[in-house]
Design a protein around this motif. Sequence first.
Motif, PDB file in Angstrom:
ATOM      1  N   ARG A 170      80.075  90.820  15.343  1.00  0.00           N
ATOM      2  CA  ARG A 170      78.283  91.129  15.591  1.00  0.00           C
ATOM      3  C   ARG A 170      77.540  90.588  14.325  1.00  0.00           C
ATOM      4  O   ARG A 170      76.504  90.357  14.246  1.00  0.00           O
ATOM      5  CB  ARG A 170      78.184  92.443  15.745  1.00  0.00           C
ATOM      6  CG  ARG A 170      78.682  92.839  17.262  1.00  0.00           C
ATOM      7  CD  ARG A 170      78.061  91.606  18.512  1.00  0.00           C
ATOM      8  NE  ARG A 170      78.611  92.390  19.680  1.00  0.00           N
ATOM      9  CZ  ARG A 170      79.180  91.422  20.569  1.00  0.00           C
ATOM     10  NH1 ARG A 170      78.803  90.186  20.297  1.00  0.00           N
ATOM     11  NH2 ARG A 170      79.384  91.913  21.660  1.00  0.00           N
ATOM     12  N   ASN A 171      78.316  90.870  13.153  1.00  0.00           N
ATOM     13  CA  ASN A 171      77.504  90.444  11.769  1.00  0.00           C
ATOM     14  C   ASN A 171      77.614  88.806  11.590  1.00  0.00           C
ATOM     15  O   ASN A 171      77.078  88.637  10.598  1.00  0.00           O
ATOM     16  CB  ASN A 171      78.383  91.116  10.671  1.00  0.00           C
ATOM     17  CG  ASN A 171      77.823  92.609  10.640  1.00  0.00           C
ATOM     18  OD1 ASN A 171      76.779  92.869  11.272  1.00  0.00           O
ATOM     19  ND2 ASN A 171      78.849  93.280   9.966  1.00  0.00           N
ATOM     20  N   ARG A 207      77.582  86.246  17.065  1.00  0.00           N
ATOM     21  CA  ARG A 207      77.309  87.772  17.237  1.00  0.00           C
ATOM     22  C   ARG A 207      76.923  87.670  18.956  1.00  0.00           C
ATOM     23  O   ARG A 207      76.776  89.030  19.491  1.00  0.00           O
ATOM     24  CB  ARG A 207      76.076  88.187  16.598  1.00  0.00           C
ATOM     25  CG  ARG A 207      74.970  87.239  16.801  1.00  0.00           C
ATOM     26  CD  ARG A 207      73.629  88.003  15.884  1.00  0.00           C
ATOM     27  NE  ARG A 207      74.075  88.345  14.668  1.00  0.00           N
ATOM     28  CZ  ARG A 207      73.277  88.088  13.566  1.00  0.00           C
ATOM     29  NH1 ARG A 207      72.150  87.501  13.624  1.00  0.00           N
ATOM     30  NH2 ARG A 207      73.834  88.605  12.503  1.00  0.00           N
ATOM     31  N   ASN A 208      76.430  86.747  19.817  1.00  0.00           N
ATOM     32  CA  ASN A 208      76.101  86.774  20.932  1.00  0.00           C
ATOM     33  C   ASN A 208      77.202  86.395  22.035  1.00  0.00           C
ATOM     34  O   ASN A 208      76.806  86.395  23.041  1.00  0.00           O
ATOM     35  CB  ASN A 208      74.840  85.914  21.346  1.00  0.00           C
ATOM     36  CG  ASN A 208      73.598  86.397  20.678  1.00  0.00           C
ATOM     37  OD1 ASN A 208      73.234  87.508  20.709  1.00  0.00           O
ATOM     38  ND2 ASN A 208      72.849  85.539  19.692  1.00  0.00           N
TER      39      ASN A 208
END
Length: 102
Positions: A39-40, A45-46
């Motif tokens: 996610r970072n 992240r998507n």
Amino acid sequence: VTAYETAEDAVASLLADQIPDLIIQRYDNQAMNDIRAIRNNMLLRNLPVFMLTQEDKSDLRVAALKLQAVDCLSKPFNPQELVERLNIILNKKRTFIRELAS
């Protein structure tokens, strides 16, 4: 299909090659750190994350969903069920991309 021990290994390799359509993550003690690393990362992240848990316990499934997993399946599982669930996720992603492009 490519397997990695940790999300950090996956991120390093994926950024050198290509971005996957989805990530299948084992829910264990490392899962929180792995999901955080995914996610970072701006490129990852998507991505949809599908979680596999060791036991069929609702609290593990809820914890996986709290980690932003799009779906979760407990071991042992029917391989055909896994394939169908992954196909649903991938079809939704493809539809979303097509709609964005039009």
